[in-house]
Enzyme design. Sequence first.
Site, short mmCIF file in Angstrom:
data_model
loop_
_atom_site.label_atom_id
_atom_site.label_comp_id
_atom_site.label_asym_id
_atom_site.label_seq_id
_atom_site.Cartn_x
_atom_site.Cartn_y
_atom_site.Cartn_z
N ASP A 202 -18.20 -28.13 18.53
CA ASP A 202 -18.99 -29.32 18.84
C ASP A 202 -20.48 -28.96 18.86
O ASP A 202 -20.91 -28.19 19.71
CB ASP A 202 -18.54 -29.86 20.22
N ASN B 140 -23.07 -31.15 19.26
CA ASN B 140 -23.99 -32.03 20.00
C ASN B 140 -23.53 -32.39 21.41
O ASN B 140 -24.05 -33.32 22.02
CB ASN B 140 -24.26 -33.31 19.20
N ASP C 88 -20.87 -33.81 22.72
CA ASP C 88 -20.08 -35.00 23.09
C ASP C 88 -18.60 -34.66 23.28
O ASP C 88 -17.77 -35.55 23.47
CB ASP C 88 -20.27 -36.14 22.08
N ASP D 135 -8.71 -33.80 3.00
CA ASP D 135 -7.34 -34.24 3.18
C ASP D 135 -7.21 -35.61 2.53
O ASP D 135 -7.96 -36.53 2.88
CB ASP D 135 -7.06 -34.32 4.70
N ASP E 202 -1.63 -35.29 1.73
CA ASP E 202 -0.80 -35.58 2.90
C ASP E 202 0.46 -36.35 2.58
O ASP E 202 0.43 -37.31 1.80
CB ASP E 202 -1.66 -36.41 3.88
N GLU F 5 1.46 -31.44 0.38
CA GLU F 5 2.28 -31.31 1.59
C GLU F 5 3.67 -31.82 1.24
O GLU F 5 3.97 -33.01 1.39
CB GLU F 5 1.70 -32.12 2.76
N HIS G 58 -1.68 -27.85 12.03
CA HIS G 58 -1.95 -28.77 13.14
C HIS G 58 -0.73 -29.60 13.55
O HIS G 58 -0.84 -30.44 14.43
CB HIS G 58 -3.08 -29.72 12.72
N ASP G 59 0.39 -29.42 12.87
CA ASP G 59 1.60 -30.19 13.19
C ASP G 59 2.65 -29.36 13.92
O ASP G 59 3.75 -29.86 14.19
CB ASP G 59 2.25 -30.72 11.90
O1 TEU Z 1 2.52 -34.85 8.20
C1 TEU Z 1 3.65 -35.33 7.50
C2 TEU Z 1 4.91 -34.91 8.09
O2 TEU Z 1 5.96 -35.08 7.49
C3 TEU Z 1 4.92 -34.80 9.58
O3 TEU Z 1 5.76 -35.83 9.91
C4 TEU Z 1 5.46 -33.67 10.31
O4 TEU Z 1 6.81 -33.47 9.99
C5 TEU Z 1 5.28 -34.04 11.76
O5 TEU Z 1 3.89 -33.96 12.01
C6 TEU Z 1 5.98 -33.18 12.72
O6 TEU Z 1 5.87 -33.72 14.01
C7 TEU Z 1 1.27 -35.30 7.80
C8 TEU Z 1 0.17 -34.74 8.69
O7 TEU Z 1 0.12 -33.34 8.55
C9 TEU Z 1 0.38 -35.20 10.10
O8 TEU Z 1 -0.58 -34.65 10.97
C10 TEU Z 1 0.30 -36.70 10.11
O9 TEU Z 1 0.60 -37.16 11.38
C11 TEU Z 1 1.25 -37.33 9.10
O10 TEU Z 1 1.18 -36.71 7.82
C12 TEU Z 1 0.89 -38.78 8.87
O11 TEU Z 1 -0.30 -38.86 8.16
CA CA Z 2 -19.72 -33.52 18.51
#
Ligand code: TEU
Ligand code: CA
Length: 568
Positions: free
Chosen positions: A30, A32, A34, A107, A210, A267, A339-340
């Site tokens: 971050d 700034n 916030d 993305d 995605d 993906e 991130h998932d």
């Molecule tokens: O994820 C697609 C995906 O199939 C996800 O459902 C994954 O299996 C799930 O996050 C598990 O809990 C992509 C992105 O990476 C994810 O962050 C998004 O939420 C999703 O698409 C919808 O855009």
């Molecule tokens: Ca910021």
Amino acid sequence: MINKTLSEKQNKQWWYGKIAYQIYLKSFYDSNGDGIGDIRGVILKLDYLKSLGVDILWLSPCYPSPWADQGYDISDYYNIDPRYGTLSDMDELIAEAANRKISILMDLVVNHCSDEHEWFKKACEDPDGRYGRYFYIEDRRISGELPTNQRSVFGGSVWEPLPGNPGKLYLHTFHKKQPDLNWENPEVRESVYSIASWWMDRGIAGFRIDAVTYIKKELPFINRPADREDGLCYIGRSKEIAEGLSVFLGEMRDRVFVPRHALTIGEVFNAQENETEAMIGENGYFSSMFDFSHISLGQKKLGWYSWDPVTIEDYKKCVTEAQQRIAGIGYFSNVIENHDRPRAANRYLPDSGRSEDGKKCLALAYFMLRGIPFIYQGQEIGMENYPFKSADEFDDVTSIDEYRVSLEAGLDEERALETAAGLSRDNTRTPMQWDDTDNAGFTTGEPWFPVNPGYKVINAGEQEGRSDSLLNFYRRMSGLRKAKEYINTFAYGDFIPEYEDREGLFAYHRRGEKDLLVLANLKEEEEVVRIASGFGILLNTMDEFSTEKDMLHLRGWQGVIVEIDEKK
Ligand code: TEU
Ligand code: CA
């Protein structure tokens, strides 16, 4: 020796010798105060990324969004969310990154948009008009039955009443604030190609694409046998739709990606066996796709509470199989985190191995695989899962839903919390731990999500100056992968497994111009390996190393790369 079954063209792409890094913008840095990471924050950390050997940066969505799904619900494809910065900040990031020979991937989230996108607003105003055709809108049946019994990825039916139109329903594969775009409509596809081309022409190198296997729906809509007691059936793609998907993907490749030499990473979940070639082969829809085979390990049809834990041996077997399967076809993008998913240290390492030694050993095992290594922010310093103490702490939609699913299945609150906490997407979305000052140096304000209290011990600042840190080990790994003498072998060499039946030992050759043997002893017990010819140690996760004639002694959680010398 370069894999003969791959064409010259496939073997010559610039990205195979590169290292990629995923930035989850909201939690990176971050600039700034916030409490929200931003694009200027990335600019400020470019030298850090460069020092890690990063060549390709994938930015999670930074377009304007109501953040029902943290930016994966886009309300304007042609701008930057004001909380992240401006278009000119983005231009500056692209330019500053280019100065350091770093390419940017954005993305591309086009299975759905946000319900606050103007397309959807116009569709609600006139469902039978031009923008109504951008979505899947169906009339409500007199019987009250829904058009299909499909369950959305984030829980509940995929059908939701169309705002302002009580007689109509729209389809959403994910959250109800993420209405699916109708790819059958050529105008939608044109809109998508315009968006992607516009960003590429601004100077990005390509996209991570995605949820791309969801863009083709099974039509006409039909019911499927229920797979849970809720009477619904998961919307995951079925075999029937594969053919139609390829038409869309081929068109996007030819219209947008090929003419602009884009680097594209799909993906792709659950690709059918025979589809890999179409996805990432010679004339594939994408340059590469993530190897998610191990990410899906342990998954069951019911909720998270029913999933099996995964061992390191499961991981090894799964990746070995995937690497062999892809050998003559193309190149994977290799990940242990994103991130998932929860942090890799928690998912793959047992308590006894959740140390810097264990993390280095796991890192070595995946980083040297054939394909593009992707590092997820914080992985390089060994960040771990967030210690959730209450379900109120969850931010992510799936964690909240899965907690509910566990309770409904009869788990008590404690076990439901444990289940959701273990698999929560929030685990990898906590602020990056830069140093041991307040809020881990991520922000001078109040962070949007609490910092993991482990930051006093695990942070980049501490690891920066310590030569045996995980961070510095990652730097050595990138350095070696890209060293002149070895780059071709790591980029293009074959993957050949060794000692497959030795439990906890993940060993493989990368064989090309050179013969490099990667040995990762992913367990507490020692392991002894005999190497008949001469050899030299290229990289070692520990300071010491013991050999006795042609025997290598690997300690528990020790990993090394050995260069086999045929001449000796
Ligand atoms: O994820 C697609 C995906 O199939 C996800 O459902 C994954 O299996 C799930 O996050 C598990 O809990 C992509 C992105 O990476 C994810 O962050 C998004 O939420 C999703 O698409 C919808 O855009
Ligand atoms: Ca910021």
